[in-house]
Write an enzyme that holds these catalytic residues in place. Structure first.
Site, PDB file in Angstrom:
ATOM      1  CG  HIS A   1      -3.423  -5.679  -2.384  1.00 58.88           C
ATOM      2  ND1 HIS A   1      -4.330  -4.636  -2.376  1.00 58.88           N
ATOM      3  CD2 HIS A   1      -3.501  -6.223  -3.632  1.00 58.88           C
ATOM      4  CE1 HIS A   1      -4.929  -4.558  -3.560  1.00 58.88           C
ATOM      5  NE2 HIS A   1      -4.450  -5.517  -4.330  1.00 58.88           N
TER       6      HIS A   1
ATOM      7  CB  CYS B   1      -3.421   1.323   0.083  1.00 61.56           C
ATOM      8  SG  CYS B   1      -3.383  -0.180   1.012  1.00 61.56           S
TER       9      CYS B   1
HETATM   10  N1  ARG Z   1     -10.753  -1.229  -2.049  1.00 64.41           N
HETATM   11  C1  ARG Z   1      -9.466  -1.432  -2.658  1.00 64.41           C
HETATM   12  C2  ARG Z   1      -9.403  -2.829  -3.254  1.00 64.41           C
HETATM   13  O1  ARG Z   1      -9.969  -3.725  -2.688  1.00 64.41           O
HETATM   14  C3  ARG Z   1      -8.382  -1.208  -1.644  1.00 64.41           C
HETATM   15  C4  ARG Z   1      -7.001  -1.298  -2.215  1.00 64.41           C
HETATM   16  C5  ARG Z   1      -5.923  -1.201  -1.180  1.00 64.41           C
HETATM   17  N2  ARG Z   1      -4.650  -1.128  -1.758  1.00 64.41           N
HETATM   18  C6  ARG Z   1      -3.562  -1.771  -1.347  1.00 64.41           C
HETATM   19  N3  ARG Z   1      -2.444  -1.522  -1.956  1.00 64.41           N
HETATM   20  N4  ARG Z   1      -3.581  -2.676  -0.399  1.00 64.41           N
HETATM   21  O2  ARG Z   1      -8.827  -3.050  -4.271  1.00 64.41           O
END
Ligand code: ARG
Length: 263
Positions: free
Chosen positions: A163, A257
Site C-alpha cells: 500500500h 494503517c
Molecule cells: N492485513 C491487512 C491487509 O493486507 C493490512 C492492511 C494495512 N493497511 C494499510 N493501510 N497499509 O490488507
C-alpha cells in the site's frame, strides 16, 4: 483533525494476503489491545486529534486497519473495493457508519479495486495514489472525478510495501518521507518532480514501518525503533512519539494503517 479507528477485539492473522502475514505467527490478543490503546491515547492526548471509533465485527480481523475503509473528503466517502475477498465484507460496515455520520457515500464500479487512504494520500495540494498491488490505476481516475482533484499515479513494485502508506508519508507542504525501492522508476520521477523535499528512509527502518506514521502538523506518531529517521525529523522541527505496534506489523500494518482521516 478527526480520525476513525476500530478496536482490535477480533483482530488476528486468519489468512495471508501480504508477505508479512503468516498464520503460524499469531498476534497476541492482549498485547495487540495494549498497543492499540496506547496509540489511541497518544493520538488524542499528544497529537490532539478527535478520535471516533467504529464497532469491530467478528470474523473481520483486518477491520482494525481503518485506513483501508475508503476515502473521506469534503463530506464525501468513497468506499473501498477490496482486492481480496476476505476483506470485502468490511465495506458494508464502513458504508453504513459513514452514511449514519451524514457523509455522501459513493461506490466505484465493482471491477475497480481501490483500498482507500491506504493507497491515496495528499501532500500539500497534490494527491498521490499507489497502484498495481492492491488498488487499480483505473480507479484513480474515477476517484479523481468524484473528489474533483487531480491524482498522480505511482506504481508500487515491492510486495512488502503493498500500500502507498507503507512506503510514502506526507510531512508538510512540499515535504514527504519515502522508501525509494518500493516504487518503479517513473513513480520516483513523479515524486521528485512534485515534492521538493523528499526524505529517504533506510531499508531497515522502512521494514519497521517508518513510513506508516500519523502526522498532525509538526507531531508524528510512529512505530518504535526508527532512530535514524527520528534524528532526521527532529532536526527538521518535528516532535516524534514512538509507540510499539509489533502485533500489527504481523498483519502488515502499523500506526497509519490503524487510522483514517475523516475531517
Ligand atoms: N492485513 C491487512 C491487509 O493486507 C493490512 C492492511 C494495512 N493497511 C494499510 N493501510 N497499509 O490488507
Amino acid at each position: 483533525m478527526r480520525l476513525l479507528m476500530c478496536s482490535p477485539e477480533y483482530y488476528g492473522i486468519e489468512y495471508e494476503i501480504n508477505p508479512w502475514m503468516s498464520r503460524s505467527r499469531q498476534a497476541d490478543a492482549r498485547l495487540a489491545r495494549e498497543q492499540w490503546n496506547r496509540l489511541h491515547r497518544l493520538l488524542r492526548e499528544e497529537l490532539a486529534a478527535e478520535v471516533e471509533t467504529i464497532a469491530p465485527v467478528q470474523r473481520l480481523p483486518d477491520m482494525v486497519f481503518t485506513a483501508n475503509a475508503g476515502l473521506a473528503w469534503n463530506g464525501k466517502f468513497v468506499a473501498s473495493n477490496f482486492r481480496h475477498e476476505v476483506r470485502r465484507r468490511e465495506a458494508a460496515h464502513y458504508e453504513s457508519w459513514f452514511s449514519q455520520q451524514g457523509f455522501d457515500v459513493l461506490r466505484l464500479p465493482e471491477e475497480y479495486y481501490f483500498e482507500g487512504e491506504g493507497d491515496l494520500l495528499k501532500c500539500g495540494d497534490s494527491w498521490f495514489a499507489g497502484y498495481h498491488i492492491r488498488t487499480d490505476i483505473l480507479s484513480h481516475q474515477k476517484v479523481a472525478e468524484i473528489i474533483e482533484q487531480e491524482i498522480l499515479s505511482l506504481e508500487l513494485t515491492n510486495d512488502w510495501f503493498y500500500h502507498l502508506d507503507t512506503c510514502f508519508c506526507p510531512l508538510s507542504f512540499g515535504q514527504a518521507m519515502f522508501y525509494p525501492p518500493a516504487f518503479d522508476s517513473y513513480a520516483l520521477k513523479v515524486l521528485e518532480n512534485h515534492i521538493p523535499e523528499l526524505i529517504p528512509v533506510s531499508a531497515q527502518e522502512a521494514a519497521r514501518f517508518a513510513c506508516n506514521a500519523v502526522v498532525l502538523d509538526n507531531k508524528i506518531a510512529i512505530s518504535d525503533g526508527c532512530p535514524e529517521l527520528r534524528q532526521r525529523l527532529e532536526s527538521a522541527g518535528f516532535t516524534l512519539f514512538e509507540t510499539p505496534l509489533g502485533e500489527f506489523v504481523k498483519a502488515g500494518g502499523s500506526a497509519k494503517c490503524l487510522v483514517l482521516k475523516i475531517g
